[in-house]
Design a protein around this motif. Structure first.
Motif, PDB file in Angstrom:
ATOM      1  N   PRO A   1      49.379  35.945  36.483  1.00 29.74           N
ATOM      2  CA  PRO A   1      50.843  35.840  36.324  1.00 29.74           C
ATOM      3  C   PRO A   1      51.384  34.698  37.203  1.00 29.74           C
ATOM      4  CG  PRO A   1      50.202  37.992  37.253  1.00 29.74           C
ATOM      5  CD  PRO A   1      48.970  37.180  37.167  1.00 29.74           C
ATOM      6  N   SER A   2      52.547  34.208  36.858  1.00 25.85           N
ATOM      7  CA  SER A   2      53.174  33.198  37.718  1.00 25.85           C
ATOM      8  C   SER A   2      53.510  33.839  39.057  1.00 25.85           C
ATOM      9  CB  SER A   2      54.460  32.684  37.062  1.00 25.85           C
ATOM     10  OG  SER A   2      55.446  33.704  37.129  1.00 25.85           O
TER      11      SER A   2
ATOM     12  N   ALA B   1      57.739  38.904  48.758  1.00 24.71           N
ATOM     13  CA  ALA B   1      58.232  37.532  48.773  1.00 24.71           C
ATOM     14  C   ALA B   1      57.335  36.634  47.929  1.00 24.71           C
ATOM     15  CB  ALA B   1      58.278  37.015  50.207  1.00 24.71           C
ATOM     16  N   ARG B   2      57.973  35.638  47.274  1.00 26.62           N
ATOM     17  CA  ARG B   2      57.187  34.752  46.423  1.00 26.62           C
ATOM     18  C   ARG B   2      56.178  33.952  47.242  1.00 26.62           C
ATOM     19  NH1 ARG B   2      59.342  29.668  42.912  1.00 26.62           N
ATOM     20  NH2 ARG B   2      57.359  29.189  41.893  1.00 26.62           N
ATOM     21  N   ASN B   3      56.534  33.643  48.470  1.00 24.49           N
ATOM     22  CA  ASN B   3      55.639  32.895  49.351  1.00 24.49           C
ATOM     23  C   ASN B   3      54.323  33.618  49.608  1.00 24.49           C
ATOM     24  OD1 ASN B   3      56.733  30.438  49.742  1.00 24.49           O
ATOM     25  ND2 ASN B   3      57.948  31.024  51.568  1.00 24.49           N
ATOM     26  N   THR B   4      54.402  34.932  49.636  1.00 22.38           N
ATOM     27  CA  THR B   4      53.195  35.739  49.839  1.00 22.38           C
ATOM     28  C   THR B   4      52.197  35.474  48.713  1.00 22.38           C
ATOM     29  OG1 THR B   4      54.583  37.439  50.840  1.00 22.38           O
ATOM     30  CG2 THR B   4      52.386  38.105  50.182  1.00 22.38           C
ATOM     31  N   VAL B   5      52.707  35.463  47.480  1.00 18.17           N
ATOM     32  CA  VAL B   5      51.823  35.218  46.331  1.00 18.17           C
ATOM     33  C   VAL B   5      51.294  33.788  46.376  1.00 18.17           C
ATOM     34  CG1 VAL B   5      51.649  35.239  43.829  1.00 18.17           C
ATOM     35  CG2 VAL B   5      53.130  36.903  44.968  1.00 18.17           C
TER      36      VAL B   5
ATOM     37  N   ALA C   1      44.458  25.713  38.835  1.00 17.32           N
ATOM     38  CA  ALA C   1      45.698  25.535  38.066  1.00 17.32           C
ATOM     39  C   ALA C   1      45.803  24.090  37.597  1.00 17.32           C
ATOM     40  CB  ALA C   1      46.907  25.879  38.931  1.00 17.32           C
ATOM     41  N   ARG C   2      46.316  23.923  36.373  1.00 21.84           N
ATOM     42  CA  ARG C   2      46.696  22.572  35.946  1.00 21.84           C
ATOM     43  C   ARG C   2      48.209  22.525  35.938  1.00 21.84           C
ATOM     44  NH1 ARG C   2      43.269  22.462  30.680  1.00 21.84           N
ATOM     45  NH2 ARG C   2      43.791  24.643  31.051  1.00 21.84           N
TER      46      ARG C   2
ATOM     47  N   PRO D   1      49.537  28.243  33.808  1.00 21.68           N
ATOM     48  CA  PRO D   1      49.322  29.277  34.817  1.00 21.68           C
ATOM     49  C   PRO D   1      47.972  29.104  35.526  1.00 21.68           C
ATOM     50  CG  PRO D   1      48.965  30.166  32.615  1.00 21.68           C
ATOM     51  CD  PRO D   1      49.489  28.776  32.443  1.00 21.68           C
ATOM     52  N   HIS D   2      47.857  29.702  36.693  1.00 18.02           N
ATOM     53  CA  HIS D   2      46.549  29.776  37.348  1.00 18.02           C
ATOM     54  C   HIS D   2      45.600  30.552  36.452  1.00 18.02           C
ATOM     55  CE1 HIS D   2      48.708  28.593  41.035  1.00 18.02           C
ATOM     56  NE2 HIS D   2      47.505  28.261  41.498  1.00 18.02           N
ATOM     57  N   ARG D   3      44.347  30.104  36.426  1.00 12.32           N
ATOM     58  CA  ARG D   3      43.312  30.827  35.670  1.00 12.32           C
ATOM     59  C   ARG D   3      42.100  31.041  36.558  1.00 12.32           C
ATOM     60  NH1 ARG D   3      44.071  30.981  30.133  1.00 12.32           N
ATOM     61  NH2 ARG D   3      45.949  29.871  29.484  1.00 12.32           N
ATOM     62  N   VAL D   4      41.296  32.050  36.194  1.00  8.56           N
ATOM     63  CA  VAL D   4      40.068  32.293  36.950  1.00  8.56           C
ATOM     64  C   VAL D   4      39.125  31.117  36.717  1.00  8.56           C
ATOM     65  CG1 VAL D   4      38.081  33.827  37.242  1.00  8.56           C
ATOM     66  CG2 VAL D   4      40.351  34.790  36.757  1.00  8.56           C
TER      67      VAL D   4
END
Lengths: 503, 503
Positions: B54-55, B66-70, B85-86, B90-93
């Motif tokens: 997820p984003s 907090a978003r910073n944590t993610v 990530a590109r 989204p980030h991918r495995v």
């Protein structure tokens, strides 16, 4: 009749030759033995009224005995009204033959004295289980407000049956073979995955031990951890059948009181306890959730006093409000907590499967104990459950039940407030499958339970799970709500109220 | 995405939100907790290479952090090569993410000392079971001449599956509910009928206790009959796992030798034994049948010395020559003999069902013990077995197997005489599923077993079941024959011979 033809005939319709075992070495003469065995065959219903018996000549030759032996037996049974014959026709079982005496052992032709075994002293402890065991032959559906039962009617029976069928069709070689005492490997993997995924726990599949349920988990841990006089601490009130198992293994049990944050850690002894059993997610039977600070204090105490913690995550999956709870297992140092889970409350109790998460040092001893206890759980059920989890049905069912049970708790509270407010006072809980309600000060427990009994309403009190009966425990009433509809709960509450007013 | 749409999406393809459990109360900061749990999710295979995450905004809002944590957690995992990530995607495995360290517990971010539980002294006795337990994850088909296995390939799988299906379809209400600890009533009736019919025994259904097999029967009897220091007598050699269970319950075990008529009654003590365990139909492991005169002498001794007899009717159903044998139970005074039966050797071991016939005084204590041990056997299996017996399949299968096994014993004898006559000498038996053969005087046991191991031939000796290893027991080799074809036996014997000649 050829031997082939006989073999293919339906067994129940043939004269049951297998039933006849005559032994010249026994005291009663052969004709008495035959007589007695024919009576048994008739009583068992294997031969029914009007069923024919073989001719005396045939039976004598088959059994390799004198024809007179058969004739004597037939004559005696005719006199007693068991069989009858018309000229030229075979003997047949008579209509209205005498009923068996109640205790069949008493009909023995040997006048022997019955040997009465001397029972072990343990049977005194075992007797406490009697209170939990139902009637021998009946299996009634649960009635409000009997607790500790999930709503098995909501279980996706069709899906389960389909998974069963897939295994029965395609894996017969597998389900006929044995598995490891710790369980079917793919199920151990599936349970480990579930705990990581849904409970945020750090476990490897090797640590998962599949058991026949939490009760057997207690037995395995008692066998592998407890030496006589080891001290095991329980909550008060507690899940007493757990305490019984540890007592049977020689443990000395002690109890620590509960307040509204969970067990009172401050009152725990500084040292000397081998094991402490706790139900942090939903205290059994009070339903209280152990607070975060109490959990920390408990783990600090455990480390300091070198006590192993047994975390029974009873109803941990059923939390309706607030954040999902971190397990004690996740908070503790590795090896400090043994985690117990069950599928009885999540799927259906008849499944007889549960699991433990044990530290590495316990895996082999537990496997040995299980092998000696009963080898392993049935592989077919284990495989079906693994499929049920891996195919996603398990989490789906859990999610659905969580919503349903939360609604049912709300319905129970409304029902008690509307129908029984004069008798009990109830507080909502954050989870679980039952509530405990307090009797109003004007209500006498004996009168309340008499009324419940007269109204056929199934209720018990916390006293059933208290090591010593206290006046307080007698006044805490356990109301199960999981498997009951709004209507059923309302009717039961109204019946109880009417019955109470009559007493 | 609506909540409904999410629920119906296949679980494995969604991001596993259930897996994330962050706890501000724990020591590691939230971003470390999240990081660690995402690693676990990837290692468990729940998220696979190229699966999207997820984003950071979405995840932060869902988890209420907090978003910073993610962002911190994602950055760390990107650095470690777990995700990538590109821009604008989204980030991918990541492909080829790092493998987990071997012991997952060690990857904990908490630097805690592992707690090692102190095991009970019983675990020393338990350890003896290790010799019988197979590998954790493998389940290979039986190889000649591994013994104590029926030919489960001959089991009428289709019939069994049909009965299962009938129950699954029509009795779901039933199979989800609990049954009495002593067993499902119709099964208790069916077993009683069978014993009356086929074994000529005098039993009432109330006396039948369904267990998870003979091993659990031992445990239940040990719990209800044995106090510490009670003396229990076993045959020598014996079924040692039975002795272990009684020793675990505190019993002192003693042994009585076997000759070619069965146990040497003359050498039994005059008094002081609580229980004597015997396998009269087919002595375990020697296969000898107890003679009629020895049985009488045994019962006379039991009456005089007030000893309870435990009759394990091991392989009693598989008798190929002579009259069917009367059980000790039938010959004895009521209550003197407890009879043990199993369905493992008759149907298939994975079924995990057996039974006992107990005197009236034991019914309730055994029910209590079973409830505390593991409640009861799974009801579904019990119902299917009851149908299997009542519909006549059970006796039909037994008759068929009796013929097949008699042939297989003859084949084994021929095979050993043709292929292994230089190494072993074998005597036929009247029943059972295995033979014991004597090593020729020129053959050294170590050399023989080395040869067998090199040839992958599964053999054991009577020594495995002897309380003390004797030179004689080492020379008595156990050859199972029940599940093996003529060809398989011949190939195994030839391989063994070739291997022996090479050693």
């Amino acid at each position: 009749m050829t031997s082939k033809a006989r073999c293919s005939a339906p067994i129940k319709q043939r004269f049951p030759l297998e039933a006849i075992h005559l032994d010249p070495a026994l005291k009663p003469p052969l004709y008495r033995q035959l007589e007695e065995q024919l009576r048994q065959i008739i009583w068992q219903g294997t031969l029914k009224t009007n069923d024919p018996l073989p001719s005396s000549r045939n039976l004598a030759s088959t059994l390799n005995i004198a024809r007179n032996t058969v004739i004597s037996a037939y004559e005696q049974l005719t006199v007693e009204g068991f069989i009858q014959a018309r000229p030229g026709a075979p003997h047949r079982v008579a209509e209205g033959f005498p009923a068996p005496t109640l205790n069949k052992a008493k009909t023995s032709t040997k006048a022997a004295v019955e040997f009465i075994p001397k029972l072990s002293q343990r049977t005194n402890t075992l007797r406490q289980a009697s209170a939990f065991i139902g009637a021998q032959q009946s299996n009634p559906p649960p009635q409000p407000f009997r607790a500790h039962i999930p709503d098995y009617k909501e279980f996706p029976v069709k899906t389960w049956a389909q998974l069963y069928n897939r295994r029965l069709k395609h894996s017969s070689r597998f389900w006929q073979q044995a598995v490891h005492p710790c369980g079917y490997w793919p199920l151990r993997q599936a349970v480990a995955d579930y705990l990581v995924m849904a409970r945020g726990m750090r476990v490897a599949p090797e640590q998962i031990v599949i058991t026949a349920g939490v009760q057997q988990s207690f037995e395995l841990l008692a066998k592998t951890l407890i030496d006589p006089a080891d001290k095991v601490i329980f909550e008060n009130p507690a899940y007493t059948p757990a305490a019984m198992v540890f007592e049977l293994a020689g443990a000395k049990t002690a109890y620590v009181d509960i307040d509204n944050e969970g067990l009172k850690v401050a009152t725990l002894p500084a040292s000397g306890a081998k094991l402490l059993y706790t139900t942090p997610a939903s205290q059994f039977p009070l339903g209280i959730t152990q607070s975060q600070s109490r959990r920390k204090a408990l783990l600090a105490w455990a480390t300091k006093s070198s006590t192993l913690i047994l975390e029974d995550d009873y109803n941990g999956e059923y939390r309706y409000r607030g954040r999902p709870l971190t397990t004690l297992y996740s908070m503790a140092a590795p090896g400090q907590v043994i985690y117990l889970g069950s599928f009885s409350k999540l799927l259906f109790p008849a499944l007889r499967l549960g699991y433990m998460v044990v530290p590495a040092a316990l895996i082999e001893p537990v496997a040995n104990a299980r092998w000696l206890l009963d080898r392993h759980s049935p592989p077919l059920e284990q495989a079906v459950l693994a499929d049920f989890i891996n195919d996603g049905h398990f989490l789906k069912h859990l999610r659905r039940m969580r919503v349903l049970y939360a609604q049912r708790q709300a319905v129970l509270i409304t029902t008690l407030e509307n129908e029984l407010a004069e008798l009990v006072h109830v507080t909502p809980l954050d989870g679980g499958l039952h509530l405990t309600a307090e009797l109003r000060s004007t209500v006498k427990p004996e009168q309340f339970f008499t009324a419940a009994k007269n109204a056929s309403v199934a209720l018990s009190s916390v006293a059933q799970f208290s090591p010593q009966t206290t006046p307080q425990a007698d006044r805490q009433i356990i109301f199960g709500y999981a498997p009951y509809t709004e209507k059923a709960m309302k009717l039961a509450a109204q019946a109880l109220m009417r019955s109470y007013l009559k007493t």
